[in-house]
Design a protein around this motif. Structure first.
Motif, PDB file in Angstrom:
ATOM      1  N   VAL A  12       7.012  40.329 -21.583  1.00  0.00           N
ATOM      2  CA  VAL A  12       7.523  39.261 -22.474  1.00  0.00           C
ATOM      3  C   VAL A  12       8.431  38.262 -21.877  1.00  0.00           C
ATOM      4  N   GLY A  13       7.979  37.421 -21.106  1.00  0.00           N
ATOM      5  CA  GLY A  13       8.588  36.360 -19.994  1.00  0.00           C
ATOM      6  C   GLY A  13       7.967  36.564 -18.806  1.00  0.00           C
ATOM      7  N   THR A  14       7.198  35.387 -18.440  1.00  0.00           N
ATOM      8  CA  THR A  14       6.419  35.698 -17.283  1.00  0.00           C
ATOM      9  C   THR A  14       7.001  34.727 -16.053  1.00  0.00           C
ATOM     10  N   GLY A  15       8.024  34.853 -15.840  1.00  0.00           N
ATOM     11  CA  GLY A  15       8.755  34.430 -14.752  1.00  0.00           C
ATOM     12  C   GLY A  15       8.551  34.902 -13.454  1.00  0.00           C
ATOM     13  N   LEU A  16       9.489  34.966 -12.444  1.00  0.00           N
ATOM     14  CA  LEU A  16       9.341  35.687 -11.336  1.00  0.00           C
ATOM     15  C   LEU A  16       9.482  37.258 -11.673  1.00  0.00           C
ATOM     16  N   ILE A  17      10.492  37.829 -12.192  1.00  0.00           N
ATOM     17  CA  ILE A  17      10.520  39.208 -12.282  1.00  0.00           C
ATOM     18  C   ILE A  17       9.306  39.655 -13.340  1.00  0.00           C
ATOM     19  N   GLY A  18       9.124  39.054 -14.483  1.00  0.00           N
ATOM     20  CA  GLY A  18       7.985  39.476 -15.194  1.00  0.00           C
ATOM     21  C   GLY A  18       6.724  39.522 -14.808  1.00  0.00           C
ATOM     22  N   THR A  19       6.273  38.696 -13.923  1.00  0.00           N
ATOM     23  CA  THR A  19       5.092  38.536 -13.279  1.00  0.00           C
ATOM     24  C   THR A  19       5.076  39.591 -12.272  1.00  0.00           C
ATOM     25  N   VAL A  62       8.261  44.989 -21.665  1.00  0.00           N
ATOM     26  CA  VAL A  62       9.173  44.763 -20.801  1.00  0.00           C
ATOM     27  C   VAL A  62       9.807  43.434 -21.041  1.00  0.00           C
ATOM     28  N   VAL A  63      10.956  43.023 -21.459  1.00  0.00           N
ATOM     29  CA  VAL A  63      11.742  41.758 -21.928  1.00  0.00           C
ATOM     30  C   VAL A  63      12.170  41.120 -20.484  1.00  0.00           C
ATOM     31  N   ALA A  64      11.481  40.296 -19.927  1.00  0.00           N
ATOM     32  CA  ALA A  64      11.893  39.570 -18.836  1.00  0.00           C
ATOM     33  C   ALA A  64      12.358  38.094 -19.113  1.00  0.00           C
ATOM     34  N   ALA A  65      13.383  38.149 -20.045  1.00  0.00           N
ATOM     35  CA  ALA A  65      13.993  36.647 -20.527  1.00  0.00           C
ATOM     36  C   ALA A  65      15.399  36.264 -20.023  1.00  0.00           C
ATOM     37  N   ASP A  88      14.567  45.789 -20.798  1.00  0.00           N
ATOM     38  CA  ASP A  88      14.734  44.436 -20.579  1.00  0.00           C
ATOM     39  C   ASP A  88      14.900  44.510 -18.915  1.00  0.00           C
ATOM     40  N   VAL A  89      15.154  43.529 -18.483  1.00  0.00           N
ATOM     41  CA  VAL A  89      15.432  43.689 -16.788  1.00  0.00           C
ATOM     42  C   VAL A  89      16.555  42.689 -16.394  1.00  0.00           C
ATOM     43  N   ALA A  90      17.427  42.491 -17.529  1.00  0.00           N
ATOM     44  CA  ALA A  90      18.678  41.539 -17.182  1.00  0.00           C
ATOM     45  C   ALA A  90      19.658  42.128 -15.998  1.00  0.00           C
ATOM     46  N   SER A  91      20.109  41.360 -15.651  1.00  0.00           N
ATOM     47  CA  SER A  91      21.271  41.913 -14.346  1.00  0.00           C
ATOM     48  C   SER A  91      22.599  42.326 -14.867  1.00  0.00           C
ATOM     49  N   VAL A  92      22.705  42.161 -16.329  1.00  0.00           N
ATOM     50  CA  VAL A  92      23.859  42.589 -16.896  1.00  0.00           C
ATOM     51  C   VAL A  92      23.284  43.449 -17.998  1.00  0.00           C
ATOM     52  N   LYS A  93      24.228  44.431 -18.429  1.00  0.00           N
ATOM     53  CA  LYS A  93      23.572  45.456 -19.423  1.00  0.00           C
ATOM     54  C   LYS A  93      24.413  45.872 -20.468  1.00  0.00           C
ATOM     55  N   ALA A 119      16.161  43.406  -7.485  1.00  0.00           N
ATOM     56  CA  ALA A 119      15.240  42.433  -6.675  1.00  0.00           C
ATOM     57  C   ALA A 119      15.315  41.187  -6.911  1.00  0.00           C
ATOM     58  N   GLY A 120      14.968  40.290  -6.158  1.00  0.00           N
ATOM     59  CA  GLY A 120      15.105  38.919  -6.544  1.00  0.00           C
ATOM     60  C   GLY A 120      14.327  38.117  -5.203  1.00  0.00           C
ATOM     61  N   ARG A 121      14.236  36.869  -5.609  1.00  0.00           N
ATOM     62  CA  ARG A 121      13.729  36.176  -4.299  1.00  0.00           C
ATOM     63  C   ARG A 121      14.622  34.865  -4.281  1.00  0.00           C
ATOM     64  N   GLU A 122      14.590  33.964  -3.408  1.00  0.00           N
ATOM     65  CA  GLU A 122      15.246  32.740  -3.103  1.00  0.00           C
ATOM     66  C   GLU A 122      14.293  31.806  -3.916  1.00  0.00           C
ATOM     67  N   ARG A 123      13.169  32.040  -4.535  1.00  0.00           N
ATOM     68  CA  ARG A 123      12.114  31.266  -5.130  1.00  0.00           C
ATOM     69  C   ARG A 123      12.128  31.663  -6.635  1.00  0.00           C
ATOM     70  N   SER A 124      11.890  30.880  -7.670  1.00  0.00           N
ATOM     71  CA  SER A 124      11.604  31.355  -8.967  1.00  0.00           C
ATOM     72  C   SER A 124      10.161  31.204  -9.700  1.00  0.00           C
ATOM     73  N   GLY A 125       9.879  31.654 -10.766  1.00  0.00           N
ATOM     74  CA  GLY A 125       8.487  31.213 -11.249  1.00  0.00           C
ATOM     75  C   GLY A 125       7.513  32.087 -11.052  1.00  0.00           C
ATOM     76  N   ALA A 126       6.504  32.183 -11.946  1.00  0.00           N
ATOM     77  CA  ALA A 126       5.394  33.007 -11.498  1.00  0.00           C
ATOM     78  C   ALA A 126       4.748  33.097 -10.295  1.00  0.00           C
ATOM     79  N   VAL A 127       4.593  31.912  -9.819  1.00  0.00           N
ATOM     80  CA  VAL A 127       3.780  31.725  -8.463  1.00  0.00           C
ATOM     81  C   VAL A 127       4.631  32.389  -7.341  1.00  0.00           C
ATOM     82  N   ALA A 128       5.888  32.878  -7.564  1.00  0.00           N
ATOM     83  CA  ALA A 128       6.782  33.414  -6.578  1.00  0.00           C
ATOM     84  C   ALA A 128       6.478  34.970  -6.637  1.00  0.00           C
ATOM     85  N   GLY A 129       5.926  35.680  -8.006  1.00  0.00           N
ATOM     86  CA  GLY A 129       5.664  36.726  -8.048  1.00  0.00           C
ATOM     87  C   GLY A 129       4.958  37.597  -7.174  1.00  0.00           C
ATOM     88  N   ARG A 130       5.528  38.734  -6.975  1.00  0.00           N
ATOM     89  CA  ARG A 130       4.798  39.777  -5.794  1.00  0.00           C
ATOM     90  C   ARG A 130       4.652  41.020  -6.409  1.00  0.00           C
TER      91      ARG A 130
END
Lengths: 373, 373
Positions: A12-19, A62-65, A88-93, A119-130
């Motif tokens: 749920v949430g298809t940005g960088l991390i969700g994707t 997996v909530v990636a909001a 969820d995958v948020a950086s605060v718990k 993990a993270g990247r300098e880019r965001s959004g689904a297209v940056a997903g790996r």
């Protein structure tokens, strides 16, 4: 939950991390369903291969909001899928755990277990997903006090399937740890860089590599970091209060030393500020000790490397020739830093190698025509 | 002062900087005499080729003594050589200028001009000296209000002969500039690292590249840095007071946000802390602006590079093969950063290139079998 090897996840949430989670789980043979408030974002993630758009009943959600809405979305998903584990995958718990505890129906928070893939990247959004975004990175798993053992194991399996390295912590341990190793360093880099905003050109022109390193992460996204700091406000504040106290002691010492310097005949003992120097030396020594605890490569204890500094013409292929020579000598490069000289088309490559190999490397490079700085 | 091309310099203090000045001036055809309180240190510098041990009358004396004794040594040298220009190389300038003004005989401070070559190494002592240490680095020249134009020109010529890039500043400008770009960043790195000293192993195990960058210079020598901070106490204090004020505002905001989070039903508007988020966002934005002013390579304005992240097996020769490929593609590497994955014998090379070349580089590397992360 499915007993067999094929698991069904819902993202749920298809940005960088969700994707990236979707891509990683698909690569591990999982079935993945995708959901996002934006039809464009979810279609893009599907087209990139992160999963399908359907309403299959999941084993795990997996909530990636964004952090400020994650708790609400977790509770929605617990209600919608009464047999699924939700993470969820948020950086605060802590903030998300207490949000879930406050809002979830009776018993359903037993099916929630927090996650923080580091993990993270300098880019965001689904297209940056790996699919390999989590490979070899810590994935912190944060059970609630009432999470069932099966729910915890489901989230551990998810993290392993995405190729993260599982570390289990309580929400309090996690938030205190990331405050010290991530959130406070961000604030300190920001505070340092903010002091350069209005400096004149000559002053910032004297900057060297030390300043570049200290302020690199000050370029981070203000909107995201406002959410992160707000979500871990108590944890960040606790560490920053200790910083404030050390800073106040340093300022007192600097004030005494500035007064000493401004006083004529300041070398008479009764006007000296000997305690002030001890305060600064002790703080610098504490910094040495803290720095020595920062892990080096592969998460192990830091190793002291020798640095061999090589002069490199700033043109295509120079670094290639250098590294070919280093490889020929059978020496492994442990770390590398490029420094460019002010006003000169020449770079210095600072090559870190194991101490036992540095003399051999210097001799080899000099014999093959490199200038060692 | 000699009117001809051959100049005679005397170096007082044959540590890293003094020896490097001697080596650089010898390479430029100057005559160099050496002096040091330690007979071993001066003999070593002579054997390394930094100069001779004699009492030839110099045109210019370079005092390369520790900051806390530099002013006294400058005055001794002004007295000993009544026709010579005297400079020093300490990284603080106001304290030394006022020491010289207070202690020098009538008129002799006209022959003193301060210097600060912005160069150093992670090693110290004559044996670490290099003739190219100053090549392409800023060399700040700091005239006294009563320095003669000839004295200033002599020190400029010295800096140019040592291959430094001359920048002229007043002592106040210099000390304010290095407070902001060097001394305060050192304190901030130290304060950040000091908070890690007593953290448990799991917490520091979550450290990433951001923390490593922010705290790298926290490993600096406490004794030297105590002298540097004490020597620029007023300048460092002025910048740190602004940091203290920003930090206090951030702590107030974090306190309000922590209270908000601890209050049940915290989403009612009258209990929210919207101003607190704005304070953090504004600070993070100031950090963005300050960071954008830090010069990149060649001292110019920072250029935004594209980063191509390549997966590298952690074995000899891998980087060599990578850089050979990049060179084959005719692409220049602008910066490079190696990141090692926790628990995996694989490294990520973050290759910075001009934006116009990054797509071509990705295509080329993928076509030759590299994994782009």
């Amino acid at each position: 939950m499915s007993p067999g090897p094929t698991r069904r996840a819902r993202i749920v949430g298809t940005g960088l991390i969700g994707t990236s989670v979707g891509l990683a789980l698909r690569a591990a043979g999982w079935q993945v369903s995708l959901q996002d408030p934006s039809p464009t974002a979810v279609a893009l993630a599907r087209d990139l291969g992160a999963g399908t758009i359907d309403d299959e009943t999941p084993d795990v959600v997996v909530v990636a909001a964004p952090p400020d809405v994650a708790a609400g979305v977790v509770v929605e998903q617990l209600d919608r899928w009464p047999d699924a584990v939700v993470t969820d995958v948020a950086s605060v718990k802590g903030a998300i755990a207490s949000g879930v505890a406050a809002l979830a129906g009776p018993g359903s928070s037993q099916r929630y277990v927090g996650s923080h893939p580091m993990a993270g990247r300098e880019r965001s959004g689904a297209v940056a997903g790996r699919p390999d975004l989590f490979e070899g990175r810590a994935w912190v798993v944060v059970p609630m006090p009432d999470s069932t053992p099966q729910a915890v194991e489901t989230v551990r399996a998810l993290a392993r399937a995405a190729r993260g390295e599982v570390v289990v912590m309580t929400a309090e341990e996690h938030d205190a740890a990331v405050a010290a190793v991530s959130h406070v360093p961000q604030v300190m880099a920001t505070l340092t860089a903010a002091r350069l905003r209005d400096r004149d050109e000559h002053a910032v022109g004297l900057a060297g590599q030390g300043l570049r390193d200290v302020t690199r992460i000050a370029a981070s996204d203000p909107q995201l970091w406002t959410q992160i700091l707000a979500g871990n406000a108590a944890g960040v504040r606790e560490v920053l209060l200790d910083v404030q106290s050390d800073l106040a002691a340093a300022l007192d010492a600097l004030g005494a030393l500035a007064d000493e310097a401004a006083t004529p005949h300041h070398h008479t003992p009764e006007r000296d500020a000997p305690g002030a120097r001890a305060v600064l030396a002790r703080l610098l020594d504490d910094g040495n000790r803290g720095r020595a605890r920062v892990p080096g490569k592969h998460g192990g204890a830091p190793t002291a490397y020798d640095v061999v500094t090589v002069v490199i013409p700033d043109e295509p292929g120079s670094l290639g020739r250098l590294f070919a020579e280093v490889g020929d000598a059978g020496i492994n490069i442990e770390d590398l830093h490029l420094e460019h000289a002010v006003g000169h088309p020449v770079a210095l490559a600072e090559v870190s190698v194991l101490p036992a190999t540095s003399d051999r490397l210097r001799t080899h490079l000099q014999s093959t025509g490199w200038r060692i700085h």
